[in-house]
Write an enzyme that holds these catalytic residues in place. Structure first.
Site, PDB file in Angstrom:
ATOM      1  N   PRO A   1      34.687 -50.846  -7.261  1.00  0.00           N
ATOM      2  CA  PRO A   1      34.799 -50.912  -8.633  1.00  0.00           C
ATOM      3  C   PRO A   1      35.077 -51.871  -9.630  1.00  0.00           C
ATOM      4  O   PRO A   1      35.788 -52.572  -9.327  1.00  0.00           O
ATOM      5  CB  PRO A   1      35.781 -49.705  -8.674  1.00  0.00           C
TER       6      PRO A   1
ATOM      7  N   TYR B   1      24.030 -49.465 -25.524  1.00  0.00           N
ATOM      8  CA  TYR B   1      24.136 -48.392 -24.849  1.00  0.00           C
ATOM      9  C   TYR B   1      24.432 -47.075 -25.816  1.00  0.00           C
ATOM     10  O   TYR B   1      24.338 -46.071 -25.299  1.00  0.00           O
ATOM     11  CB  TYR B   1      25.041 -48.056 -23.601  1.00  0.00           C
TER      12      TYR B   1
ATOM     13  N   CYS C   1      24.240 -60.737 -38.561  1.00  0.00           N
ATOM     14  CA  CYS C   1      23.126 -60.396 -39.658  1.00  0.00           C
ATOM     15  C   CYS C   1      22.000 -59.669 -39.040  1.00  0.00           C
ATOM     16  O   CYS C   1      20.829 -60.140 -38.563  1.00  0.00           O
ATOM     17  CB  CYS C   1      22.314 -61.731 -40.264  1.00  0.00           C
ATOM     18  N   GLU C   2      22.559 -58.463 -38.448  1.00  0.00           N
ATOM     19  CA  GLU C   2      21.804 -57.545 -37.912  1.00  0.00           C
ATOM     20  C   GLU C   2      22.001 -56.221 -38.126  1.00  0.00           C
ATOM     21  O   GLU C   2      23.345 -56.183 -37.981  1.00  0.00           O
ATOM     22  CB  GLU C   2      21.962 -57.759 -36.191  1.00  0.00           C
TER      23      GLU C   2
ATOM     24  N   ARG D   1      28.875 -53.108 -26.075  1.00  0.00           N
ATOM     25  CA  ARG D   1      28.267 -51.659 -25.451  1.00  0.00           C
ATOM     26  C   ARG D   1      27.697 -50.627 -26.460  1.00  0.00           C
ATOM     27  O   ARG D   1      26.845 -49.956 -26.077  1.00  0.00           O
ATOM     28  CB  ARG D   1      29.665 -51.111 -24.640  1.00  0.00           C
TER      29      ARG D   1
HETATM   30  N1  LLP Z   1      29.011 -53.200  -7.792  1.00  0.00           N
HETATM   31  C1  LLP Z   1      27.853 -53.512  -8.278  1.00  0.00           C
HETATM   32  C2  LLP Z   1      26.679 -54.035  -7.151  1.00  0.00           C
HETATM   33  C3  LLP Z   1      27.442 -53.513  -9.637  1.00  0.00           C
HETATM   34  O1  LLP Z   1      26.373 -53.729 -10.170  1.00  0.00           O
HETATM   35  C4  LLP Z   1      28.618 -52.886 -10.422  1.00  0.00           C
HETATM   36  C5  LLP Z   1      28.386 -52.753 -11.840  1.00  0.00           C
HETATM   37  C6  LLP Z   1      29.825 -52.541  -9.906  1.00  0.00           C
HETATM   38  C7  LLP Z   1      29.845 -52.590  -8.430  1.00  0.00           C
HETATM   39  C8  LLP Z   1      30.751 -52.094 -10.519  1.00  0.00           C
HETATM   40  O2  LLP Z   1      30.637 -50.939 -11.370  1.00  0.00           O
HETATM   41  P1  LLP Z   1      31.664 -49.997 -11.962  1.00  0.00           P
HETATM   42  O3  LLP Z   1      32.816 -49.564 -11.096  1.00  0.00           O
HETATM   43  O4  LLP Z   1      32.396 -50.686 -13.103  1.00  0.00           O
HETATM   44  O5  LLP Z   1      30.998 -48.693 -12.333  1.00  0.00           O
HETATM   45  N2  LLP Z   1      27.447 -52.817 -18.691  1.00  0.00           N
HETATM   46  C9  LLP Z   1      27.785 -51.325 -18.176  1.00  0.00           C
HETATM   47  C10 LLP Z   1      27.691 -51.370 -16.591  1.00  0.00           C
HETATM   48  C11 LLP Z   1      26.894 -51.819 -15.830  1.00  0.00           C
HETATM   49  C12 LLP Z   1      27.311 -51.711 -14.455  1.00  0.00           C
HETATM   50  C13 LLP Z   1      26.668 -52.818 -13.715  1.00  0.00           C
HETATM   51  N3  LLP Z   1      27.042 -52.805 -12.460  1.00  0.00           N
HETATM   52  C14 LLP Z   1      28.574 -50.812 -19.292  1.00  0.00           C
HETATM   53  O6  LLP Z   1      29.202 -51.523 -20.003  1.00  0.00           O
HETATM   54  O7  LLP Z   1      28.849 -49.622 -19.071  1.00  0.00           O
END
Ligand code: LLP
Length: 422
Positions: free
Chosen positions: A277, A318, A344-345, A314
């Site tokens: 995580p 999203y 400027c967006e 974010r």
């Molecule tokens: N492992 C892999 C292979 C990943 O691609 C990611 C996140 C994680 C672990 C960690 O995931 P987490 O525990 O943080 O959920 N930019 C997006 C999130 C994209 C996730 C990308 N991969 C956001 O801001 O919500």
């Protein structure tokens, strides 16, 4: 973060002191909160499954000071690229403490990844022959796409299922491991990463069962011992006030029970259970401290701040929600206003309508919550608005852990051919 006598503190440091000393916008991390998050999660999982380890996915926040905190807590590192492997190395982690989970790797990635001796986690069976051209990883895993993914952030952040670019189709997993075994690979693991920001414990149980039904058969049929099974990241945090957080104890309990049952069902030698995580450790442990530069009354009342979509991508990317506080005014009467950055967006008008203190004015300090994961890491330069500073707070102490970018940083990698200078 706490509000004491109407003033906002991160750790024991008033945000006004941070703004004054380091300027705005600044990302501020609370070291103790990161450690608390990590220990809560580790205690829960290792209580139910002692052979458990976390690898921190550095993509979410790659400041070496933060990575060192997690290393001190005992985490390995999940690296998405060779540069993230180098980052791990720079904090003293290498070999089997690092997992290389890149996707669509170049030959150069493969060569350099192999040289670093890390665990190789392949996103596609077609990468295996390319890896073997350069050498044999000591430990190999495949990233399985178990056919199901989920994210509370939205579809954009769902990393598995038929619409995801990631992972090996369940029908190809057996052949992928068979080919690796035939090629002389001796040590194996298995991996998946089906979703991000999940706050329902049942999801983790569901994906554990899905994964184990795929991997269990492979272990049984090919007589492969999986040294580890990595269930990915995805441990979620609440972003909106009042939203329910993840019951980590319940998730750990359910996942371990499901995992043990499947290990028994398929007659596997018990693998190490791993997760990687990021958001859960750092997400709620950082805030962006920014400033109001003007209050505009046009078609709408718009609060102009120095926190834009370049500082925190974010919301624009999203539609993600981040709660906003105004220093000294949290008890004030509220009205619906918009809030934007300085780009400027129009996507930089990232809060179209929010109940904020009606008396908000130039010079006020705004604090954006839950900015530690995918915050600074996804910030960028645009319009000559450069990347912010990062500060680490430990109790009443604070340390600059990344200086604010300056003009030289904007042109650092550029060259102008001589004839254009005439
Ligand atoms: N492992 C892999 C292979 C990943 O691609 C990611 C996140 C994680 C672990 C960690 O995931 P987490 O525990 O943080 O959920 N930019 C997006 C999130 C994209 C996730 C990308 N991969 C956001 O801001 O919500």
């Amino acid at each position: 973060m706490q509000i004491r006598k109407n003033k906002i503190y991160i750790g024991d440091v008033p945000v006004s002191a941070i703004a004054e000393k380091y300027g705005t916008p600044t990302y501020v991390y609370d070291e103790n909160k990161i450690r608390e998050n990590y220990r809560r999660a580790l205690n829960a999982f290792s209580k139910y499954y002692p052979d458990f380890r976390f690898f921190y996915a550095v993509k979410a926040c790659n400041n070496p000071a933060i990575v060192n905190i997690l290393r001190q807590e005992g985490a390995g590192i999940d690296a998405a690229s060779v540069n993230e492997i180098l980052l791990a190395k720079s904090v003293g982690l290498s070999g089997e403490d690092v997992m290389f989970s890149g996707n669509f790797l170049s030959d150069d990635d493969i060569r350099r990844g192999l040289k670093s001796g890390v665990i190789f986690n392949l996103d596609d069976p077609s990468t295996l022959p390319r890896v073997l051209k350069f050498g044999k990883p000591k430990i190999l895993s495949f990233r399985v796409n178990p056919g199901y993914g989920k994210s509370n952030v939205g579809e954009f952040v769902t990393n598995a299922g038929p619409n995801a670019k990631f992972g090996v189709h369940p029908d190809q997993v057996m052949d992928a491991y068979r080919a690796a075994k035939k090629a002389g690979i001796k040590r194996f693991g298995a991996h998946m990463m089906p979703g991000s920001c999940i706050t329902e414990p049942e999801y983790f149980t569901f994906i554990t069962n899905l994964m184990m039904d795929i991997i269990g058969k492979v272990g049984r049929e090919l007589k492969i011992h999986f040294e580890f099974i990595d269930l990915g990241g995805g441990l979620g945090i609440p972003y909106r006030p009042g939203e329910q957080g993840l019951d980590i104890e319940e998730a750990a309990k359910q996942v371990s029970a499901a995992f043990r049952a499947k290990v028994r069902q398929y007659g596997l030698k018990p693998p190490r259970l791993m997760m990687e995580p990021a958001r859960y450790f750092v997400g709620n442990a950082a805030w962006i401290v920014g400033k109001v530069h003007s209050v505009k009354r046009s078609y709408k009342k718009i609060i102009g701040t120095d926190i834009g979509m370049n500082t925190l991508a974010r919301p624009a990317m999203y539609g993600a929600y981040h709660h906003i506080y105004v220093d000294g005014k949290e008890n004030a009467k509220r009205e619906k206003v918009g809030l934007c950055g300085q780009l400027c967006e129009n996507t930089d008008f990232w809060v179209k309508e929010r109940n904020l203190p009606a008396s908000i004015k130039e010079g006020d300090i705004v604090v954006v919550e839950n900015a530690g994961a995918y915050g600074f890491a996804m910030s960028y330069q645009y319009n000559g608005r450069l990347r912010p500073a990062e500060v680490l707070v430990n109790g009443k102490n604070h340390f600059l852990i990344r200086r604010r970018e300056e003009f030289e940083d904007m042109i650092r990698n550029t060259t102008v051919p001589g004839y254009l200078k005439k």
